[in-house]
Motif scaffolding. Structure first.
Motif, PDB file in Angstrom:
ATOM      1  N   LEU A  96      48.131  50.135  47.422  1.00  0.00           N
ATOM      2  CA  LEU A  96      48.073  49.390  46.170  1.00  0.00           C
ATOM      3  C   LEU A  96      47.260  50.240  45.210  1.00  0.00           C
ATOM      4  O   LEU A  96      46.118  50.596  45.507  1.00  0.00           O
ATOM      5  N   ALA A  97      47.853  50.581  44.079  1.00  0.00           N
ATOM      6  CA  ALA A  97      47.207  51.479  43.117  1.00  0.00           C
ATOM      7  C   ALA A  97      46.955  50.744  41.804  1.00  0.00           C
ATOM      8  O   ALA A  97      47.770  49.929  41.379  1.00  0.00           O
ATOM      9  N   PRO A  98      45.836  51.064  41.141  1.00  0.00           N
ATOM     10  CA  PRO A  98      45.486  50.373  39.914  1.00  0.00           C
ATOM     11  C   PRO A  98      46.354  50.762  38.717  1.00  0.00           C
ATOM     12  O   PRO A  98      46.254  50.153  37.651  1.00  0.00           O
ATOM     13  N   THR A  99      47.214  51.754  38.890  1.00  0.00           N
ATOM     14  CA  THR A  99      48.074  52.217  37.805  1.00  0.00           C
ATOM     15  C   THR A  99      49.285  52.922  38.406  1.00  0.00           C
ATOM     16  O   THR A  99      49.262  53.324  39.571  1.00  0.00           O
ATOM     17  N   ARG A 100      50.313  53.100  37.596  1.00  0.00           N
ATOM     18  CA  ARG A 100      51.471  53.895  38.020  1.00  0.00           C
ATOM     19  C   ARG A 100      51.390  55.317  37.490  1.00  0.00           C
ATOM     20  O   ARG A 100      52.243  56.134  37.777  1.00  0.00           O
ATOM     21  N   ARG A 101      50.374  55.587  36.704  1.00  0.00           N
ATOM     22  CA  ARG A 101      50.181  56.934  36.167  1.00  0.00           C
ATOM     23  C   ARG A 101      49.563  57.840  37.224  1.00  0.00           C
ATOM     24  O   ARG A 101      48.977  57.382  38.204  1.00  0.00           O
ATOM     25  N   THR A 102      49.656  59.125  37.000  1.00  0.00           N
ATOM     26  CA  THR A 102      49.010  60.088  37.879  1.00  0.00           C
ATOM     27  C   THR A 102      47.511  60.059  37.611  1.00  0.00           C
ATOM     28  O   THR A 102      47.072  60.250  36.477  1.00  0.00           O
ATOM     29  N   VAL A 103      46.737  59.788  38.659  1.00  0.00           N
ATOM     30  CA  VAL A 103      45.282  59.750  38.559  1.00  0.00           C
ATOM     31  C   VAL A 103      44.701  60.426  39.791  1.00  0.00           C
ATOM     32  O   VAL A 103      45.387  60.635  40.791  1.00  0.00           O
ATOM     33  N   ALA A 104      43.430  60.739  39.721  1.00  0.00           N
ATOM     34  CA  ALA A 104      42.750  61.361  40.858  1.00  0.00           C
ATOM     35  C   ALA A 104      42.722  60.394  42.038  1.00  0.00           C
ATOM     36  O   ALA A 104      42.624  59.175  41.865  1.00  0.00           O
ATOM     37  N   ALA A 105      42.808  60.945  43.235  1.00  0.00           N
ATOM     38  CA  ALA A 105      42.827  60.124  44.444  1.00  0.00           C
ATOM     39  C   ALA A 105      41.553  59.309  44.613  1.00  0.00           C
ATOM     40  O   ALA A 105      41.565  58.290  45.300  1.00  0.00           O
ATOM     41  N   ASP A 106      40.469  59.746  44.005  1.00  0.00           N
ATOM     42  CA  ASP A 106      39.212  58.997  44.150  1.00  0.00           C
ATOM     43  C   ASP A 106      38.993  57.988  43.016  1.00  0.00           C
ATOM     44  O   ASP A 106      37.906  57.446  42.864  1.00  0.00           O
ATOM     45  N   THR A 107      40.035  57.720  42.231  1.00  0.00           N
ATOM     46  CA  THR A 107      39.952  56.719  41.175  1.00  0.00           C
ATOM     47  C   THR A 107      39.684  55.350  41.806  1.00  0.00           C
ATOM     48  O   THR A 107      40.360  54.970  42.766  1.00  0.00           O
ATOM     49  N   PRO A 108      38.719  54.591  41.288  1.00  0.00           N
ATOM     50  CA  PRO A 108      38.461  53.257  41.844  1.00  0.00           C
ATOM     51  C   PRO A 108      39.673  52.345  41.708  1.00  0.00           C
ATOM     52  O   PRO A 108      40.446  52.454  40.758  1.00  0.00           O
ATOM     53  N   GLY A 109      39.833  51.448  42.676  1.00  0.00           N
ATOM     54  CA  GLY A 109      40.892  50.457  42.618  1.00  0.00           C
ATOM     55  C   GLY A 109      42.014  50.649  43.614  1.00  0.00           C
ATOM     56  O   GLY A 109      42.874  49.784  43.736  1.00  0.00           O
ATOM     57  N   PHE A 110      42.022  51.765  44.332  1.00  0.00           N
ATOM     58  CA  PHE A 110      43.051  51.981  45.353  1.00  0.00           C
ATOM     59  C   PHE A 110      42.730  51.164  46.606  1.00  0.00           C
ATOM     60  O   PHE A 110      41.586  51.110  47.046  1.00  0.00           O
ATOM     61  N   VAL A 111      43.764  50.553  47.173  1.00  0.00           N
ATOM     62  CA  VAL A 111      43.641  49.837  48.431  1.00  0.00           C
ATOM     63  C   VAL A 111      44.729  50.372  49.346  1.00  0.00           C
ATOM     64  O   VAL A 111      45.899  50.430  48.961  1.00  0.00           O
ATOM     65  N   ARG A 112      44.351  50.783  50.526  1.00  0.00           N
ATOM     66  CA  ARG A 112      45.329  51.261  51.516  1.00  0.00           C
ATOM     67  C   ARG A 112      45.102  50.501  52.806  1.00  0.00           C
ATOM     68  O   ARG A 112      43.968  50.167  53.140  1.00  0.00           O
ATOM     69  N   GLY A 113      46.187  50.240  53.506  1.00  0.00           N
ATOM     70  CA  GLY A 113      46.042  49.504  54.750  1.00  0.00           C
ATOM     71  C   GLY A 113      47.280  49.611  55.603  1.00  0.00           C
ATOM     72  O   GLY A 113      48.254  50.277  55.253  1.00  0.00           O
ATOM     73  N   GLY A 114      47.208  48.927  56.711  1.00  0.00           N
ATOM     74  CA  GLY A 114      48.345  48.938  57.612  1.00  0.00           C
ATOM     75  C   GLY A 114      48.175  47.940  58.727  1.00  0.00           C
ATOM     76  O   GLY A 114      47.130  47.283  58.863  1.00  0.00           O
TER      77      GLY A 114
END
Length: 143
Positions: A96-114
């Motif tokens: 889950l990404a806070p934007t659809r634009r290209t941003v740095a991987a350490d941008t706040p707001g990313f959620v990853r899971g499985g």
């Protein structure tokens, strides 16, 4: 493996892909092509709700727009058939990404899971549909 079982497995794989696309694209009406009208959907392991198809649709539509960049990947799938019913366990990862634009991987707001999606499917006149989904989240990272 019999021809009918191979066809069923392909259709079930399409059903899982349809679910991932509906959630990732926000095409909530497409969930009607995944779940039976009386389906029970349980997202409690990920902090979500447990409810019917329409309740889950409303909840997803309310919560997921906070992450406009979404991608679910469905992996290993195990299917156990019992006549016109099937139990399916499929691994998933999601981002889950806070934007659809290209941003740095350490941008706040990313959620990853499985974890695992556990479906109880039924064969209908419209093909396989999920009567129950239990999401079993096994890991999550937040940035």
């Amino acid at each position: 493996m019999r021809e009918q079982e191979m066809a069923d497995r392909l259709e079930i794989g399409e059903l899982l892909a349809r679910y991932a696309y509906a959630v990732d694209s926000g095409d909530w009406e497409r969930l009607d092509l995944v779940f039976t009208p009386d389906a029970v959907i349980d997202y409690t392991s990920a902090g979500g709700i447990r409810g019917g198809r329409d309740e889950a649709r409303r909840w997803l539509a309310e919560v997921l727009p906070a992450w406009p960049g979404r991608q679910h990947l469905i992996g290993a799938m195990s299917v156990r058939f019992d006549g016109d019913e099937a139990e399916v366990v499929a691994s998933f990862t999601d981002t889950l990404a806070p934007t659809r634009r290209t941003v740095a991987a350490d941008t706040p707001g990313f959620v990853r899971g499985g974890g695992w999606y556990r479906h109880r499917l039924v064969r209908t006149t419209y093909g396989w549909r999920s009567r129950e989904l239990v999401e079993e989240q096994t890991w999550r990272t937040v940035r």
